[in-house]
Design an enzyme around this catalytic site. Structure first.
Site, PDB file in Angstrom:
ATOM      1  NE  ARG A 247      -1.353  -4.846  -0.546  1.00 43.10           N
ATOM      2  CZ  ARG A 247      -2.077  -3.770  -0.506  1.00 43.10           C
ATOM      3  NH1 ARG A 247      -3.103  -3.647  -1.282  1.00 43.10           N
ATOM      4  NH2 ARG A 247      -2.081  -2.921   0.648  1.00 43.10           N
TER       5      ARG A 247
ATOM      6  NE  ARG B  99      17.619  15.871  -6.238  1.00 46.45           N
ATOM      7  CZ  ARG B  99      16.374  16.705  -6.136  1.00 46.45           C
ATOM      8  NH1 ARG B  99      16.266  17.646  -5.079  1.00 46.45           N
ATOM      9  NH2 ARG B  99      15.993  17.158  -7.263  1.00 46.45           N
TER      10      ARG B  99
ATOM     11  N   GLY C  43      -5.991   0.608   9.169  1.00 51.90           N
ATOM     12  CA  GLY C  43      -4.761   0.217   9.970  1.00 51.90           C
ATOM     13  C   GLY C  43      -4.577  -1.284   9.939  1.00 51.90           C
ATOM     14  NE  ARG C  44      -3.000  -4.937   5.365  1.00 50.37           N
ATOM     15  CZ  ARG C  44      -2.163  -5.039   4.391  1.00 50.37           C
ATOM     16  NH1 ARG C  44      -1.131  -5.819   4.425  1.00 50.37           N
ATOM     17  NH2 ARG C  44      -2.250  -4.412   3.398  1.00 50.37           N
TER      18      ARG C  44
ATOM     19  CB  THR D  31       2.844   0.798   5.932  1.00 49.52           C
ATOM     20  OG1 THR D  31       1.503   0.803   6.343  1.00 49.52           O
ATOM     21  CG2 THR D  31       3.687   0.346   7.092  1.00 49.52           C
TER      22      THR D  31
ATOM     23  CG  ASP E  82      -1.503  -0.335   7.936  1.00 50.99           C
ATOM     24  OD1 ASP E  82      -2.410   0.565   7.553  1.00 50.99           O
ATOM     25  OD2 ASP E  82      -1.391  -1.449   7.220  1.00 50.99           O
TER      26      ASP E  82
ATOM     27  NE  ARG F 210     -14.162  17.374  18.475  1.00 54.62           N
ATOM     28  CZ  ARG F 210     -13.930  16.560  19.610  1.00 54.62           C
ATOM     29  NH1 ARG F 210     -15.008  17.051  20.391  1.00 54.62           N
ATOM     30  NH2 ARG F 210     -13.113  16.011  19.959  1.00 54.62           N
TER      31      ARG F 210
ATOM     32  CG  ASP G 287       4.427  -7.076   7.328  1.00 58.04           C
ATOM     33  OD1 ASP G 287       3.790  -6.419   6.534  1.00 58.04           O
ATOM     34  OD2 ASP G 287       3.552  -7.870   8.266  1.00 58.04           O
TER      35      ASP G 287
ATOM     36  N   GLY H 204       0.751  -1.137  -0.087  1.00 57.06           N
ATOM     37  CA  GLY H 204       0.142   0.065   0.094  1.00 57.06           C
ATOM     38  C   GLY H 204       0.875   1.231  -0.083  1.00 57.06           C
TER      39      GLY H 204
ATOM     40  CB  VAL I 133      16.709   6.358  -2.341  1.00 56.46           C
ATOM     41  CG1 VAL I 133      17.741   5.317  -3.051  1.00 56.46           C
ATOM     42  CG2 VAL I 133      16.275   5.777  -0.826  1.00 56.46           C
TER      43      VAL I 133
ATOM     44  CG  ASP J 153       1.722  -2.952   9.912  1.00 58.89           C
ATOM     45  OD1 ASP J 153       2.694  -2.077   9.673  1.00 58.89           O
ATOM     46  OD2 ASP J 153       0.810  -3.694   9.360  1.00 58.89           O
TER      47      ASP J 153
ATOM     48  CD  GLN K 181      -8.236   6.234   7.422  1.00 57.67           C
ATOM     49  OE1 GLN K 181      -7.839   6.075   8.432  1.00 57.67           O
ATOM     50  NE2 GLN K 181      -9.180   5.606   6.517  1.00 57.67           N
TER      51      GLN K 181
HETATM   52  P1  ADP Z   1       3.522  -4.489   2.689  1.00 64.02           P
HETATM   53  O1  ADP Z   1       4.611  -4.364   2.136  1.00 64.02           O
HETATM   54  O2  ADP Z   1       2.569  -3.169   2.763  1.00 64.02           O
HETATM   55  O3  ADP Z   1       3.201  -5.439   4.165  1.00 64.02           O
HETATM   56  P2  ADP Z   1       2.112  -6.840   1.144  1.00 64.02           P
HETATM   57  O4  ADP Z   1       1.843  -7.594   2.496  1.00 64.02           O
HETATM   58  O5  ADP Z   1       1.057  -6.777   0.108  1.00 64.02           O
HETATM   59  O6  ADP Z   1       2.297  -5.216   1.504  1.00 64.02           O
HETATM   60  O7  ADP Z   1       3.477  -7.214   0.470  1.00 64.02           O
HETATM   61  C1  ADP Z   1       3.874  -6.403  -0.701  1.00 64.02           C
HETATM   62  C2  ADP Z   1       4.666  -7.247  -1.664  1.00 64.02           C
HETATM   63  O8  ADP Z   1       5.789  -7.955  -1.135  1.00 64.02           O
HETATM   64  C3  ADP Z   1       3.694  -8.570  -2.254  1.00 64.02           C
HETATM   65  O9  ADP Z   1       2.785  -8.113  -2.924  1.00 64.02           O
HETATM   66  C4  ADP Z   1       4.650  -9.352  -2.556  1.00 64.02           C
HETATM   67  O10 ADP Z   1       5.252  -9.055  -4.053  1.00 64.02           O
HETATM   68  C5  ADP Z   1       5.966  -9.340  -1.794  1.00 64.02           C
HETATM   69  N1  ADP Z   1       5.846 -10.183  -0.670  1.00 64.02           N
HETATM   70  C6  ADP Z   1       5.174 -10.344   0.368  1.00 64.02           C
HETATM   71  N2  ADP Z   1       5.217 -11.714   1.001  1.00 64.02           N
HETATM   72  C7  ADP Z   1       6.313 -12.100   0.397  1.00 64.02           C
HETATM   73  C8  ADP Z   1       6.907 -13.499   0.713  1.00 64.02           C
HETATM   74  N3  ADP Z   1       6.693 -14.301   1.519  1.00 64.02           N
HETATM   75  N4  ADP Z   1       7.690 -13.834  -0.219  1.00 64.02           N
HETATM   76  C9  ADP Z   1       8.045 -12.880  -1.206  1.00 64.02           C
HETATM   77  N5  ADP Z   1       7.567 -11.766  -1.531  1.00 64.02           N
HETATM   78  C10 ADP Z   1       6.768 -11.480  -0.674  1.00 64.02           C
HETATM   79  O1  F6P Z   2      -1.632  -1.347   4.497  1.00 64.56           O
HETATM   80  C1  F6P Z   2      -2.586  -0.038   4.185  1.00 64.56           C
HETATM   81  C2  F6P Z   2      -3.794  -0.262   4.108  1.00 64.56           C
HETATM   82  O2  F6P Z   2      -4.228   1.052   3.843  1.00 64.56           O
HETATM   83  C3  F6P Z   2      -4.331  -0.820   5.007  1.00 64.56           C
HETATM   84  O3  F6P Z   2      -4.640   0.182   5.974  1.00 64.56           O
HETATM   85  C4  F6P Z   2      -5.911  -1.158   4.626  1.00 64.56           C
HETATM   86  O4  F6P Z   2      -6.196  -2.382   5.364  1.00 64.56           O
HETATM   87  C5  F6P Z   2      -5.193  -1.587   3.354  1.00 64.56           C
HETATM   88  O5  F6P Z   2      -4.164  -1.170   2.897  1.00 64.56           O
HETATM   89  C6  F6P Z   2      -6.145  -1.417   2.216  1.00 64.56           C
HETATM   90  O6  F6P Z   2      -5.722  -2.004   0.891  1.00 64.56           O
HETATM   91  P1  F6P Z   2      -6.361  -1.483  -0.495  1.00 64.56           P
HETATM   92  O7  F6P Z   2      -5.670  -0.253  -1.029  1.00 64.56           O
HETATM   93  O8  F6P Z   2      -5.655  -2.635  -1.225  1.00 64.56           O
HETATM   94  O9  F6P Z   2      -7.805  -1.772  -0.427  1.00 64.56           O
END
Ligand code: ADP
Ligand code: F6P
Length: 319
Positions: free
Chosen positions: A72, A25, A170-171, A125, A127, A154, A103, A11, A23, A129, A251
């Site tokens: 993704r 520059r 916030g997932r 992100t 979130d 409000r 992550d 996201g 990065v 998180d 957001q």
């Molecule tokens: P975020 O990086 O915000 O947590 P995602 O969980 O959607 O978002 O992960 C982003 C991208 O990272 C995924 O679409 C995929 O390409 C790569 N990725 C996620 N998990 C793995 C994994 N276990 N192994 C390799 N690539 C991954």
């Molecule tokens: O990880 C960022 C985030 O905005 C989360 O807060 C939310 O759950 C998700 O991505 C929404 O994803 P998408 O933009 O694919 O609907």
């Protein structure tokens, strides 16, 4: 280190552009060639890659979104996808890679690192998180965006004497709801980390009304039931007219705050320096206002601690 690449993945988050700029520059400052990879790992697999110059990152520090676009990519999770990516990196002569994301993005980077590509992750992100860092890029902007909306809700809430549920993103992490609940003076905060009790929430609303409160705000983190159902239940129990606002993707947009721009600039600079030092499989964070870097596996193994102090303070301050 002669050539590096940079990508944004997962996201998007406000401040990603400021990180890309830093990065690019910093790399050019140190005579390193830098390639921008479009749409995260999808662009890496498909060779959607272009060399970046000083002016390619001009006029972006204040812009939301990411000029490199994001995606993704399921294919990259497979060995075949990762081998395609390794091949493309070889073709372009990219020895080091900076990934900006959450992550999932870091897990992908770790796979490349184990296959011999030097990687550094920057947390991007909304979130917040990621447990190893106090803040991720984009969180502060999202919090401020939500606060602006709380103020507006409000106004109308007060005019009508209503309660309002405001659902935020916030997932699986309640930080956006928690921070905005405290800063926005919410009556209640509902987050995934704490089991909630509807009777306690309603009791508070009734008490507030009886001592003359003209409005009530309930911050709700996404994914905890249905906001509209909750609104109906609250209305039935309290007899207070209740409305629901689901903030959604507003957001994720908007110009990044000064905090996010500075954080992104510092992290972008440090990412290049780590690669120049020969480091790999590292992620950058901020702890107690100091930049840190840590092994990706270690960073991802830390469990996020919920900030109970902020949660309890919000409750105390809204009696
Ligand atoms: P975020 O990086 O915000 O947590 P995602 O969980 O959607 O978002 O992960 C982003 C991208 O990272 C995924 O679409 C995929 O390409 C790569 N990725 C996620 N998990 C793995 C994994 N276990 N192994 C390799 N690539 C991954
Ligand atoms: O990880 C960022 C985030 O905005 C989360 O807060 C939310 O759950 C998700 O991505 C929404 O994803 P998408 O933009 O694919 O609907």
């Amino acid at each position: 280190m002669k050539t590096i690449g940079v990508l944004t993945s997962g996201g998007d988050a406000p401040g990603m552009n400021a990180a890309i700029r830093a990065v690019v520059r910093t790399a050019i400052y140190y005579n390193i060639k830098v390639f921008g990879i479009e749409r995260g790992y999808d662009g890496l697999i498909n060779g959607s890659i272009e060399e970046m110059g000083l002016s390619s990152v001009g006029d972006i520090i204040h812009r939301g979104g990411t000029i490199l676009k994001t995606a993704r990519c399921e294919e990259f999770k497979t060995k075949k996808g990762q081998n395609k990516a390794l091949n493309i990196l070889k073709v372009f002569g990219i020895e080091g890679l900076v990934v900006i994301g959450g992550d999932g993005t870091f897990t992908g980077a770790q796979k490349l690192s184990k296959a011999g590509i030097k990687t550094v992750g920057i947390p991007g992100t909304i979130d917040n998180d990621l447990a190893y860092t106090d803040y991720t890029i984009g969180f502060d902007t999202a919090v401020n965006t939500v606060l602006d909306s709380i103020s507006k809700v409000r106004d109308t809430s007060t005019s009508h004497g209503r309660a309002n549920i405001i659902e935020v993103m916030g997932r699986h992490c309640g930080d956006i709801a928690l921070y905005t609940g405290l800063a926005g003076g919410a009556e209640s905060v509902i987050v995934p980390e704490v089991e909630f009790n509807i009777d306690n929430i309603c009791k508070k609303l009734i008490q507030g009304k009886s001592r003359g409160k003209l409005h009530s705000i309930i911050m709700l983190a996404e994914g905890i039931g249905n906001a509209f159902e909750l609104g109906k239940q609250i209305e039935e129990i309290t007899d207070i007219e209740t409305r629901v606002t689901v903030l959604g993707h507003v957001q994720r947009g908007g110009s990044p705050t000064a905090f996010d721009r500075i954080l992104a600039s510092k992290m972008g600079g440090k990412a290049v320096e780590l690669l120049m030092d020969g480091k790999s499989g590292r992620v950058i964070g901020i702890k107690k206002n100091e930049l840190i870097d840590m092994d990706i596996d270690e960073a991802l193994s830390i469990e996020k601690e919920f900030d109970k102090e902020k949660y309890e303070l919000t409750s105390i301050l809204s009696i």
